[in-house]
Motif scaffolding. Sequence first.
Motif, short mmCIF file in Angstrom:
data_model
loop_
_atom_site.label_atom_id
_atom_site.label_comp_id
_atom_site.label_asym_id
_atom_site.label_seq_id
_atom_site.Cartn_x
_atom_site.Cartn_y
_atom_site.Cartn_z
N THR A 128 -18.80 -11.45 10.48
CA THR A 128 -19.07 -10.06 10.11
C THR A 128 -17.80 -9.22 10.21
OG1 THR A 128 -21.20 -10.44 11.18
CG2 THR A 128 -20.74 -8.21 10.44
N ASP A 129 -16.98 -9.51 11.24
CA ASP A 129 -15.71 -8.78 11.36
C ASP A 129 -14.85 -9.02 10.12
OD1 ASP A 129 -16.47 -7.83 13.75
OD2 ASP A 129 -15.29 -9.21 14.97
N ILE A 130 -14.82 -10.27 9.68
CA ILE A 130 -14.04 -10.59 8.47
C ILE A 130 -14.59 -9.81 7.28
CG2 ILE A 130 -13.48 -12.42 6.81
CD1 ILE A 130 -13.40 -14.36 9.20
N LEU A 131 -15.91 -9.81 7.17
CA LEU A 131 -16.55 -9.09 6.06
C LEU A 131 -16.21 -7.60 6.10
CD1 LEU A 131 -18.37 -9.63 3.67
CD2 LEU A 131 -20.34 -9.17 5.12
N LEU A 132 -16.28 -7.03 7.32
CA LEU A 132 -15.99 -5.61 7.48
C LEU A 132 -14.53 -5.32 7.12
CD1 LEU A 132 -17.11 -2.90 8.29
CD2 LEU A 132 -16.66 -3.43 10.69
N ALA A 137 -10.62 -3.13 3.39
CA ALA A 137 -9.53 -3.37 2.45
C ALA A 137 -9.93 -2.89 1.05
CB ALA A 137 -9.16 -4.85 2.42
N THR A 138 -11.20 -3.07 0.71
CA THR A 138 -11.69 -2.59 -0.58
C THR A 138 -11.62 -1.06 -0.65
OG1 THR A 138 -13.21 -4.45 -0.58
CG2 THR A 138 -13.62 -2.73 -2.19
N LEU A 139 -12.07 -0.41 0.42
CA LEU A 139 -12.05 1.07 0.43
C LEU A 139 -10.62 1.59 0.31
CD1 LEU A 139 -14.59 2.20 3.18
CD2 LEU A 139 -14.93 1.93 0.73
N ALA A 140 -9.67 0.89 0.95
CA ALA A 140 -8.29 1.37 0.98
C ALA A 140 -7.52 0.95 -0.27
CB ALA A 140 -7.58 0.85 2.22
N LEU A 141 -8.11 0.04 -1.05
CA LEU A 141 -7.41 -0.54 -2.20
C LEU A 141 -6.83 0.50 -3.16
CD1 LEU A 141 -6.68 -3.26 -3.50
CD2 LEU A 141 -8.84 -3.17 -4.74
N PRO A 142 -7.58 1.54 -3.56
CA PRO A 142 -7.02 2.49 -4.52
C PRO A 142 -5.75 3.16 -3.99
CG PRO A 142 -9.37 2.87 -4.25
CD PRO A 142 -8.97 1.86 -3.21
N TYR A 143 -5.77 3.53 -2.71
CA TYR A 143 -4.63 4.25 -2.13
C TYR A 143 -3.45 3.32 -1.94
CZ TYR A 143 -8.62 7.20 -1.29
OH TYR A 143 -9.76 7.94 -1.48
N MET A 144 -3.72 2.13 -1.39
CA MET A 144 -2.67 1.16 -1.14
C MET A 144 -1.98 0.77 -2.45
SD MET A 144 -1.38 -0.07 1.48
CE MET A 144 -1.28 -1.25 2.77
#
Lengths: 260, 350, 291
Positions: A128-132, A137-144
């Motif tokens: 679950t930690d990996i999934l989270l 990482a998905t949420l931060a993807l646009p900014y990164m």
Amino acid sequence: MMRVVAWGVFLLGCLFFLLPLVGMTEFSLKMRRGVYSFDAYAAVFGDPAFWATFGYSLALAAATIVVGVVLVVPTAYWVRLRLPQARPFVEFITLLPLVIPAIVIVFGYIRMYNTSSFLPLTGSALGTDILLTMGYATLALPYMYRSVDTGLRTIDVGTLTEAAQSLGAGWVTILARIILPNVMVAVLSGAFLTLAIVLGEFTMAALLNRPAFGPYMQLLGANRAYEPPALAVIAFAITWGCMGLMQLATRFAKHERAKA
Amino acid sequence: MSFLSLSHLEKTFGTNRVVKDFNLSVEKGEFISLLGPSGCGKTTVLRMVAGFETPTSGGIVIDGQEVTGLKPNQRNIGMMFQAYALFPNMTVAENVAFGLKVKGVAKDKRDARVEEMLRLIGLPEMGGRYPFQLSGGQQQRVALARALAPSPRVLLLDEPLSALDAKVRVSLRNEIREIQRELGITTIFVTHDQEEALSMSDRVVVMNGGIAEQVGAPFEVYNRPSTRFVATFVGTLNVFDGAVTGPQSVTLAGVPVTLAEPVEASKGATVALALRPEAVQLGRVEGADVVLPATIESVEFLGSIIRVRARAGGSVVALDTFNRMDAPPPAIGAETEVSLHARDLIVLAG
Amino acid sequence: MPTEPIRRAPRRFPLHWLGILPFAIFATLFLILPTMRIVLGAFQTPDGGFTLQNMLDLNTDSIRAAYWTSIKLSFYTAALGCAVGFAMAAAVVFGGLPKGVRSPLLTFSGVASNFAGVPLAFAFIATIGPVGLITVWLRTEFGINLRAYGFNLLSFWGLVITYLFFQIPLMILIITPALDGLKREWREAAAVLGATGVQYWRMVALPILFPSILGTFALLFANAFGAVATAFALTGPQLNIVPIKLFAQIRGDVLGNPNLGYALAFGMILITAGANLLYIWLRVRSERWLK
């Protein structure tokens, strides 16, 4: 006349922004009856759950940043160097997390990676930690991605790569020793924003049932009176810190470029 | 009574006097250039005429009307900017119609005027295009049409050519001048390019440090510069030191010369004598007043003109000769002579 | 531009596409497939057959009301956020305020637009909640009882005010560069052609800014529509807006039909995707003009 209106608008706006900040600060100091004190802060800092959840979110933020960098830097580099035709596709993907609400994405995770699926990530705490982490990482993807891609635009990727290749460097060396240091400022700026996002995130962690800082704050808010505003002050300070570091990184970059 | 008159204009920003006691009278239909280096105040003068800046003191009168205190939108003036400044959200036709629309001109009259203007600038088919679809030269022509459409009393041009590339610049400057003559519109043109100023204007105002150094026809300004600044800023110049020997005579590199005009300096003083490159001739010329031995230092072949630099009379002299098929340019290092006439010498004041 | 050397004449297997394989795998596993799972689920019966029944089942009073409240909430916060953010940005850019206020305002906006979620709710509870700073101050100093005037932080309008704390700064961040993009020459050209200040704003400046403003509106709309944490921390699970309803459904299947949950989520995607497509389209348009 115009100036008076402008000042009026500006000051009213400032009032709207400052009042909640003053309100939460004042409230957080009122725990002891009759006098201002830091009791609420002492209570927050004395709570082992605070440190546990904060540490957990910090660790997850670090993991998210590592995943983000390993994922974004080579991809953005490769798209610039060899696959300009893939740019629209990659950019579209990186913008999707702004379009699809986080709650929908995590809903999909829960249904896709449950215990009876091909990849039962939610079956164990580590899974679950990996999934989270992947979710963050998905949420931060646009900014990164935007940050790193902007950073790459300022250096001549093609020439740097050819120079390194002519000196006998392999791909890993080129990425780690040449490209990454050159976009370090962009990476840092993306990293601080990621940190701010992850530390405050509530929805994903709550729905995946992980003991992160966001759900901890919510739980405390539902049960206590004075600790929540103290937490809000702390969270605001953290956000401010992250943004400050981010600005510092960009200013440093401008400075470096001016020197060059 | 002149059509446009600027009297005793002053402009101060903070403690910085940008324009100092500027006076200018412009006749109806005249094309005037304000020429000078950047920061000389020429743009500020223009912006005061347009109404974007208020003069610290002094007055502006257009066609008998005192406009000094009027807002820009009350002056009925046309203006072209360096960066085109077309409205990006409007088509070419809508841009040209803008001034008429805000005046409340009826649509059919507007359309007719727009068509007329677009024909005038040679872009009759472009009415439906947006500015971003046009080249720089086309955008600037549309800007001209937009400025002219409401029939302004005065046309102000703020370095309208400097953002364009060389070829377009030359063709557009001819076009602007032609249209200006055709309409007979009083025009003030601001530029730092002496070639533009000399080729387009009826009169040129050479400005420096907020002051009008000289006002005159291009021929006069170029050939009879009244100050050292004007002489050096407009065109290329050779300068010799001359020792004054009499009220109208000097010695130039040891050769006595009688000048066309009296010198305002006492005997024994040193004056600067200037000479245009085209007034110096290569070789010994019959009837020349001064002939100096010279060594060729460089040769620049520019096509119709060959610019030669030769060391003569203790300084380097630039001289221009026309290209001729039967006379190849001299070799570098060749020993020769240069000739000049006393009537071409300009005595520089100050 | 140099012409490209002709060296890839023999067409090989496009190995260089492998360079973005890790990214493609990540995006597929953690973005695309989970979303597809929701979209497909919205059109499936519990045993996997195709159906439109889930979408039809959304048409209940409670769910309709949730969508309607969410849309209203997003609309009001986006509209107010745009209006106030625009006014503040315009005051700073054109209003003749000292240059020194600009940079702090932008920095603060960067912070405030990211200061959403749970702590933001705490800040507003401490300020205009039942025993908040302003509530108490108004009551003790002026005898004004906000509650008696019908104001309640834990309500629709309370939520609107709270959301504005991150919506306004987002607008400021996006619209300030757009205002900077208005060239001085446009204003001067309009003035010299006889236009008044009002005519300049109506015919030139606002039409130029319009795509940016409407685009930012769409972005703010989507931003508010997908937000969970602030509303949840403020009001708990009882407020009837779509994200909260979905949150409760994921936690405990309150709708009593897992596939109805998919349909609920699919509806959210449709609305935020629509708003964002509008944003992207308008942005491309405005950038084309300002080239």
